[in-house]
Design a protein around this motif. Structure first.
Motif, PDB file in Angstrom:
ATOM      1  N   GLU A 417       0.806  -1.228   0.000  1.00  0.00           N
ATOM      2  CA  GLU A 417       0.000   0.000   0.000  1.00  0.00           C
ATOM      3  C   GLU A 417       0.837   1.275   0.000  1.00  0.00           C
ATOM      4  OE1 GLU A 417      -0.294  -2.407   2.190  1.00  0.00           O
ATOM      5  OE2 GLU A 417      -2.297  -3.287   1.944  1.00  0.00           O
ATOM      6  N   ASN A 418       2.085   1.228   0.485  1.00  0.00           N
ATOM      7  CA  ASN A 418       2.864   2.461   0.661  1.00  0.00           C
ATOM      8  C   ASN A 418       4.273   2.337   0.075  1.00  0.00           C
ATOM      9  OD1 ASN A 418       1.078   4.236   2.576  1.00  0.00           O
ATOM     10  ND2 ASN A 418       1.029   2.182   3.456  1.00  0.00           N
ATOM     11  N   PRO A 419       4.389   2.236  -1.259  1.00  0.00           N
ATOM     12  CA  PRO A 419       5.727   2.116  -1.867  1.00  0.00           C
ATOM     13  C   PRO A 419       6.587   3.346  -1.648  1.00  0.00           C
ATOM     14  CG  PRO A 419       4.051   2.499  -3.546  1.00  0.00           C
ATOM     15  CD  PRO A 419       3.325   2.238  -2.275  1.00  0.00           C
ATOM     16  N   GLU A 420       5.963   4.503  -1.330  1.00  0.00           N
ATOM     17  CA  GLU A 420       6.738   5.727  -1.100  1.00  0.00           C
ATOM     18  C   GLU A 420       7.700   5.597   0.074  1.00  0.00           C
ATOM     19  OE1 GLU A 420       2.610   7.013  -2.606  1.00  0.00           O
ATOM     20  OE2 GLU A 420       3.428   5.569  -1.196  1.00  0.00           O
ATOM     21  N   LEU A 421       7.462   4.616   0.946  1.00  0.00           N
ATOM     22  CA  LEU A 421       8.349   4.428   2.098  1.00  0.00           C
ATOM     23  C   LEU A 421       9.795   4.209   1.682  1.00  0.00           C
ATOM     24  CD1 LEU A 421       6.392   2.218   4.668  1.00  0.00           C
ATOM     25  CD2 LEU A 421       7.213   4.555   4.969  1.00  0.00           C
ATOM     26  N   GLU A 422      10.005   3.569   0.531  1.00  0.00           N
ATOM     27  CA  GLU A 422      11.385   3.320   0.085  1.00  0.00           C
ATOM     28  C   GLU A 422      12.139   4.629  -0.093  1.00  0.00           C
ATOM     29  OE1 GLU A 422      11.448  -0.926  -2.237  1.00  0.00           O
ATOM     30  OE2 GLU A 422      11.135   0.876  -3.443  1.00  0.00           O
ATOM     31  N   LYS A 488       5.495   4.695 -11.532  1.00  0.00           N
ATOM     32  CA  LYS A 488       4.222   4.070 -11.892  1.00  0.00           C
ATOM     33  C   LYS A 488       3.630   3.313 -10.704  1.00  0.00           C
ATOM     34  CE  LYS A 488       2.119   0.857 -15.181  1.00  0.00           C
ATOM     35  NZ  LYS A 488       2.373  -0.032 -16.349  1.00  0.00           N
ATOM     36  N   ARG A 489       4.472   2.601  -9.974  1.00  0.00           N
ATOM     37  CA  ARG A 489       4.020   1.845  -8.810  1.00  0.00           C
ATOM     38  C   ARG A 489       3.471   2.783  -7.727  1.00  0.00           C
ATOM     39  NH1 ARG A 489       8.309  -1.084  -8.599  1.00  0.00           N
ATOM     40  NH2 ARG A 489       9.439   0.057  -6.973  1.00  0.00           N
ATOM     41  N   GLU A 490       4.160   3.897  -7.495  1.00  0.00           N
ATOM     42  CA  GLU A 490       3.696   4.856  -6.501  1.00  0.00           C
ATOM     43  C   GLU A 490       2.379   5.499  -6.927  1.00  0.00           C
ATOM     44  OE1 GLU A 490       6.932   7.537  -6.053  1.00  0.00           O
ATOM     45  OE2 GLU A 490       8.138   6.174  -4.812  1.00  0.00           O
ATOM     46  N   ARG A 494      -1.244   5.393  -4.961  1.00  0.00           N
ATOM     47  CA  ARG A 494      -2.016   6.580  -4.580  1.00  0.00           C
ATOM     48  C   ARG A 494      -3.455   6.474  -5.079  1.00  0.00           C
ATOM     49  NH1 ARG A 494       2.879   9.188  -5.550  1.00  0.00           N
ATOM     50  NH2 ARG A 494       2.337   9.724  -7.696  1.00  0.00           N
ATOM     51  N   GLN A 495      -3.643   5.946  -6.285  1.00  0.00           N
ATOM     52  CA  GLN A 495      -4.990   5.764  -6.810  1.00  0.00           C
ATOM     53  C   GLN A 495      -5.796   4.807  -5.934  1.00  0.00           C
ATOM     54  OE1 GLN A 495      -3.973   4.581 -10.907  1.00  0.00           O
ATOM     55  NE2 GLN A 495      -5.083   6.394 -11.610  1.00  0.00           N
ATOM     56  N   GLN A 496      -5.177   3.728  -5.526  1.00  0.00           N
ATOM     57  CA  GLN A 496      -5.878   2.742  -4.697  1.00  0.00           C
ATOM     58  C   GLN A 496      -6.211   3.316  -3.320  1.00  0.00           C
ATOM     59  OE1 GLN A 496      -3.200  -0.587  -4.737  1.00  0.00           O
ATOM     60  NE2 GLN A 496      -3.557  -1.054  -6.892  1.00  0.00           N
ATOM     61  N   ARG A 497      -5.282   4.069  -2.728  1.00  0.00           N
ATOM     62  CA  ARG A 497      -5.537   4.649  -1.412  1.00  0.00           C
ATOM     63  C   ARG A 497      -6.639   5.701  -1.452  1.00  0.00           C
ATOM     64  NH1 ARG A 497       0.329   4.969  -0.805  1.00  0.00           N
ATOM     65  NH2 ARG A 497       0.146   7.221  -1.134  1.00  0.00           N
ATOM     66  N   ALA A 498      -6.737   6.424  -2.585  1.00  0.00           N
ATOM     67  CA  ALA A 498      -7.713   7.502  -2.679  1.00  0.00           C
ATOM     68  C   ALA A 498      -9.145   6.984  -2.610  1.00  0.00           C
ATOM     69  CB  ALA A 498      -7.503   8.290  -3.972  1.00  0.00           C
TER      70      ALA A 498
END
Length: 553
Positions: A417-422, A488-490, A494-498
């Protein structure tokens, strides 16, 4: 379209987001070269969505043109739409389709459907948004993770929001206020005096204070240490109100005069208010550290404005085991000073150590915490291998007593759910390496470490650059588009979380780590803390490009 990631901490149950628009006002060469229009002459839109797994009591924007709407207990929206010229209407802002594309949502309702004339927006003020969590929330341990299927390592963010009764400090102390009155503080001086007024008003009757002003050189405004009674405080504030900003910035002389004035028989705190743009005297962090190395004093810094020398001020403050607070000229200064004075007038957690056992963790940043003040969170990023239950243990000294807090947490095998963590971890690690360079200088190891992390995560640093070429060039040169796949993954995440409910990240609901409520600014107690609240700032980019092309702000 520009996208950036930012880790937002909370303090005293208050979150804060700043979109900086105000000029720093210290780059004379730039000001002499460029001309610009501070008034928006086309459409300007700002849209912030706040989503929290913890209930949010209130949201406040310091800009009076903002429309604040509550959607549910944990979701709010802040909107500013502005335009100049006759006949402009609110319906001429971002379209529903544009908003949906920027947010990654499937459907968005535009709240601005009326045909009232839009106000003119001035680009000389920051947009500052505060949110306040519900009262009486307990302390908590929150864990957010990311690991793709089949990967052996993942990334995590561990946030500890202490619910600990940190008692007020009652014994008398000395306070040395070191205040910047240089020319770079023009436009910030009112905020400075408001903050000092609040801080002086919070002192105990048994406290003493001293005020040192500095510009080209430093001088003492008070006559030695003064009692913190109402009459004396008001007299000193009138003196400050009569001053005007001007001259260079000799920060070193200001701190040197503060060090020379310490009374070794009393506990002393230095309150430093400056933008840190040192252009007279020593200006390197290592020189300031050498000055302060022989004294036992805490430095608490209000970093003023968008032009501030944050690396210098944050590095100095951290080394002196204090804390730094960034202050916009458009902030709620009184509210920020309530947070600051609550920290310095209450006990702190000392010698804080966080350990994780049961799942292998590595590359932690930061690795250690010296002191945690009232209302602060402990935020740790790192990598993990394996999965399952791990035990988090926090050891700390409070008023000379050793305290321990612990709870189990679960590291999952897969969490997408949170690829931005990387990249948040990579950015934090690079910042840690740069801080080491500021103290011991650049080494081959630190330079290589920054370069390796930046190349692996698509980040621009002093040693890595972003090169933009056409798609066929990548194919021609056989360049693997790793960063394109990451972006693209991030975006997909974001689309899924929204469109999904906000994910609950609290780990210690069944076995609370802390015995009390989180700290808040209300009634001297309470509490707060969440991992991260999702904020979007949305602009019509085609309009922004058009404005930029015509050299207008």
């Amino acid at each position: 379209r520009l996208v950036y990631l930012q880790k937002l901490n909370v303090d005293h149950s208050m979150g804060r987001y700043v979109y900086p628009l105000e000029e720093g006002g210290v780059d004379e060469a730039r000001d002499a070269f460029w001309t610009r229009n501070d008034t928006v002459t086309e459409a300007f839109s700002f849209r912030m969505k706040l989503r929290s797994a913890y209930p949010v009591d209130a949201v406040r924007a310091t800009n009076g043109q903002a429309q604040v709407t509550q959607i549910d207990a944990g979701e709010w929206e802040v909107v500013i739409e502005a335009k100049s010229g006759h006949g402009a209407t609110q319906g001429n802002g971002l379209s529903d389709a544009e908003i949906a594309e920027l947010e990654g949502a499937q459907t968005v309702v535009n709240p601005s459907q009326s045909q009232a004339p839009l106000p003119v927006y001035q680009l000389d003020k920051d947009i500052v948004v505060y949110w306040r969590l519900a009262e009486n929330l307990p302390g908590s341990v929150d864990l957010v993770t990311y690991r793709e299927p089949g990967e052996t390592r993942g990334s995590f963010m561990l946030t500890l929001t202490p619910g600990i009764d940190l008692a007020p400090i009652t014994e008398g102390r000395d306070w040395v206020f070191v205040l910047d009155s240089s020319g770079s503080m023009k436009g910030k001086f009112t905020a400075l005096t408001d903050g000092v007024r609040r801080a002086l008003g919070a002192l105990n009757a048994s406290d003493r204070f001293k005020i040192i002003m500095f510009s080209d050189s430093a001088h003492e405004l008070t006559n030695g240490y003064m009692p913190a009674d109402t009459a004396t405080v008001e007299a000193m504030l009138r003196k400050i109100d009569g001053l005007a900003a001007g001259g260079g910035t000799n920060l070193y002389d200001g701190l040197e005069k503060a060090v020379r004035s310490l009374d070794v028989d009393r506990t002393t705190a230095v309150m430093l208010v400056t933008d840190g743009v040192a252009n007279v005297g020593p200006s390197q962090l290592v020189q300031f550290l050498k000055l302060m190395e022989k004294v036992d004093v805490r430095i608490f810094t209000a970093i003023m404005g968008n032009s501030a020398n944050e690396p210098l001020l944050e590095g100095l403050t951290r080394h002196m085991e204090g804390f730094a607070m960034n202050v916009s000229n458009d902030d709620d200064i009184v509210g920020l000073m309530m947070q600051m004075t609550s920290k310095v007038t209450h006990e702190a957690m000392h010698n804080v150590n966080v350990s994780i056992n049961g799942v292998r963790t590595s590359d932690l940043t930061p690795e250690k915490f010296s002191r945690i003040y009232r209302g602060e969170q402990i935020v740790m990023l790192g990598k993990y291998s394996g999965d399952g239950t791990a035990n988090v243990t926090i050891n700390a000294d409070i008023s000379g007593e050793k305290k321990q807090y612990k709870t189990p947490v679960v590291f999952p095998d897969v969490a997408t759910e949170n690829p931005e963590l990387e990249r948040l971890w990579a950015f934090a690690k690079i910042q840690e390496l740069k801080e080491q360079q500021d103290i011991i200088g650049v080494t081959d190891d630190s330079k290589q470490g920054i370069t390796d992390i930046a190349l692996a995560h698509g980040l621009v640093t002093d040693y890595t650059s972003l090169v933009v070429v056409r798609e066929e060039i990548f194919q021609q040169e056989g360049i693997d588009r790793k960063n394109a796949a990451r972006v693209k993954r991030e975006h997909q995440a974001r689309q899924q979380r929204a469109t999904a409910p906000v994910m609950q990240t609290t780990q210690d609901t069944n076995q609370p780590a802390f015995p009390s409520q989180r700290h808040s600014t209300s009634n001297g107690g309470g509490s707060f803390g969440v991992w991260i609240l999702l904020a979007f700032t949305l602009f019509g980019m085609h309009r922004l490009v058009n404005v930029t092309r015509n050299s207008k702000s």
